[in-house]
Scaffold this motif. Structure first.
Motif, mmCIF file in Angstrom:
data_model
loop_
_atom_site.group_PDB
_atom_site.id
_atom_site.type_symbol
_atom_site.label_atom_id
_atom_site.label_comp_id
_atom_site.label_asym_id
_atom_site.label_seq_id
_atom_site.Cartn_x
_atom_site.Cartn_y
_atom_site.Cartn_z
ATOM 1 N N GLU A 104 0.813 -1.218 0.000
ATOM 2 C CA GLU A 104 0.000 0.000 0.000
ATOM 3 C C GLU A 104 0.850 1.274 0.000
ATOM 4 O O GLU A 104 0.543 2.256 0.678
ATOM 5 C CB GLU A 104 -0.974 -0.008 1.193
ATOM 6 C CG GLU A 104 -1.902 -1.212 1.193
ATOM 7 C CD GLU A 104 -2.910 -1.193 2.329
ATOM 8 O OE1 GLU A 104 -3.005 -0.152 3.024
ATOM 9 O OE2 GLU A 104 -3.592 -2.215 2.527
ATOM 10 N N SER A 105 1.908 1.272 -0.818
ATOM 11 C CA SER A 105 2.806 2.427 -0.883
ATOM 12 C C SER A 105 2.316 3.511 -1.834
ATOM 13 O O SER A 105 2.688 4.679 -1.677
ATOM 14 C CB SER A 105 4.203 1.979 -1.319
ATOM 15 O OG SER A 105 4.818 1.174 -0.343
ATOM 16 N N ASP A 107 -0.954 5.140 -4.587
ATOM 17 C CA ASP A 107 -2.366 5.106 -4.987
ATOM 18 C C ASP A 107 -2.531 5.165 -6.507
ATOM 19 O O ASP A 107 -3.648 5.125 -7.008
ATOM 20 C CB ASP A 107 -3.177 6.212 -4.317
ATOM 21 C CG ASP A 107 -2.572 7.601 -4.456
ATOM 22 O OD1 ASP A 107 -1.729 7.791 -5.346
ATOM 23 O OD2 ASP A 107 -2.943 8.487 -3.674
ATOM 24 N N ARG A 133 -2.556 1.067 -2.702
ATOM 25 C CA ARG A 133 -3.483 1.311 -1.608
ATOM 26 C C ARG A 133 -4.901 0.927 -2.025
ATOM 27 O O ARG A 133 -5.213 0.902 -3.222
ATOM 28 C CB ARG A 133 -3.453 2.797 -1.223
ATOM 29 C CG ARG A 133 -2.147 3.243 -0.586
ATOM 30 C CD ARG A 133 -2.154 4.731 -0.318
ATOM 31 N NE ARG A 133 -0.953 5.150 0.402
ATOM 32 C CZ ARG A 133 -0.673 6.405 0.717
ATOM 33 N NH1 ARG A 133 -1.500 7.383 0.365
ATOM 34 N NH2 ARG A 133 0.438 6.705 1.383
ATOM 35 N N HIS A 263 -11.872 -1.900 -2.893
ATOM 36 C CA HIS A 263 -12.273 -0.998 -1.810
ATOM 37 C C HIS A 263 -13.780 -1.113 -1.651
ATOM 38 O O HIS A 263 -14.507 -1.345 -2.627
ATOM 39 C CB HIS A 263 -11.870 0.444 -2.133
ATOM 40 C CG HIS A 263 -12.078 1.394 -0.995
ATOM 41 N ND1 HIS A 263 -13.194 2.184 -0.895
ATOM 42 C CD2 HIS A 263 -11.310 1.673 0.092
ATOM 43 C CE1 HIS A 263 -13.110 2.930 0.208
ATOM 44 N NE2 HIS A 263 -11.980 2.638 0.813
#
Length: 296
Positions: A104-105, A107, A133, A263
């Motif tokens: 999750e480094s 987006d 992310r 998500h």
């Protein structure tokens, strides 16, 4: 050389050729820029704002365009240290098959015309998904099956005539039908794969070969023939390339992949049986039983 079925490319040779091409990449900037613009145009239709982006193998045309779109933090990673240094973002030399980032480094991850040299594309996509992310976006374009088909056929015909057989002289490319499935297997949500053709013309066959070398795109297949080619091979093949009043065609078939890290806010398909209206009512027809012929 390894007999591993996924060891298609000599990655050390790819890195060496990209290092060498760092000094000449400007010769093919118009092609790279056009491909990058077509890929990044997709960002203009997205209301989501991005703050941390990874440019994979953008060769100096992707990172500046990401910053121009207001993304403040851009890392440019390339297999070649020299290419990474000149790419326009925070430079990092690294391997797409083993991304050196925490989960999750980023987006947003963009790979414009770079993933076609990866041996394990499914594994690389899993790595990319891991460092995105939630609700992060992955955009990629790569040359697909049909790219440089004119050169492939001309070389195959010349080598068959001279040697009675042929060897891989143009790298293999993926097919569109495989890409959406690969994205889904890697865990991406809302996967989309599409294709378009970028027509390119050259005034002479040698100009085409010079551009491939300048871009670091010459053959790096493990199965390439290491023998010195017959002296007549290139002249015969280049003479066989189709030409018209506009020049010599060199087809670039662009395959584009789009996928999101899952998500809870994203739309999902409804559960079977959860509909609250009948399809027959929407179509204005009478509903029949399974297997019953229409009109009876």
């Amino acid at each position: 050389m390894s007999s591993d079925p996924i060891h298609v490319f000599d990655r050390r040779l790819v890195r060496h050729r990209r290092d060498r091409a760092a000094a000449t990449i400007g010769q093919v900037a118009p092609v790279l820029e056009e491909a990058a613009e077509r890929l990044l145009d997709r960002l203009d239709d997205i209301t989501r704002r991005f703050g941390r982006a990874l440019d994979l193998g953008g060769r100096g045309v992707v990172a500046p365009r990401l910053r121009a779109r207001g993304i403040p933090f851009v890392v440019s990673m390339d297999l070649s240290p020299r290419m990474a240094t000149a790419a326009g973002g925070l430079p990092l030399a690294g391997d797409e098959e083993a991304l050196p980032f925490a989960p999750e480094s980023f987006d947003l991850i963009v790979a414009s015309l770079s993933l076609h040299w990866v041996n394990d594309l499914p594994g690389a996509l899993v790595q990319i998904r891991r460092v995105l992310r939630p609700d992060g976006l992955f955009l990629a374009s790569l040359p697909g099956f049909g790219t440089l088909q004119e050169l492939r056929e001309a070389l195959a015909g010349a080598e068959t005539a001279l040697r009675g057989g042929l060897s891989p002289r143009v790298s293999p490319f993926p097919e569109l039908v495989d890409l959406a499935g690969l994205l889904q297997r890697a865990g991406f949500a809302l996967p989309v794969a599409d294709a378009e053709t970028l027509p390119i013309r050259y005034r002479s066959p040698l100009a085409l070969l010079r551009d491939l070398r300048a871009a670091g795109e010459t053959n790096a297949a493990v199965a390439r023939d290491g023998r010195t080619p017959p002296r007549a091979l290139l002249p015969m093949a280049l003479a066989a390339l189709p030409a018209d009043a506009e020049g010599i065609p060199a087809t670039l078939r662009l395959l584009t992949m789009t996928g999101w890290a899952p998500h809870e806010s994203q739309s999902r398909p409804a559960r079977p049986g959860s509909a609250n209206a009948r399809l027959a009512d929407a179509l204005g027809v009478e509903e029949g039983r399974l297997g019953e012929r229409a009109g009876r």
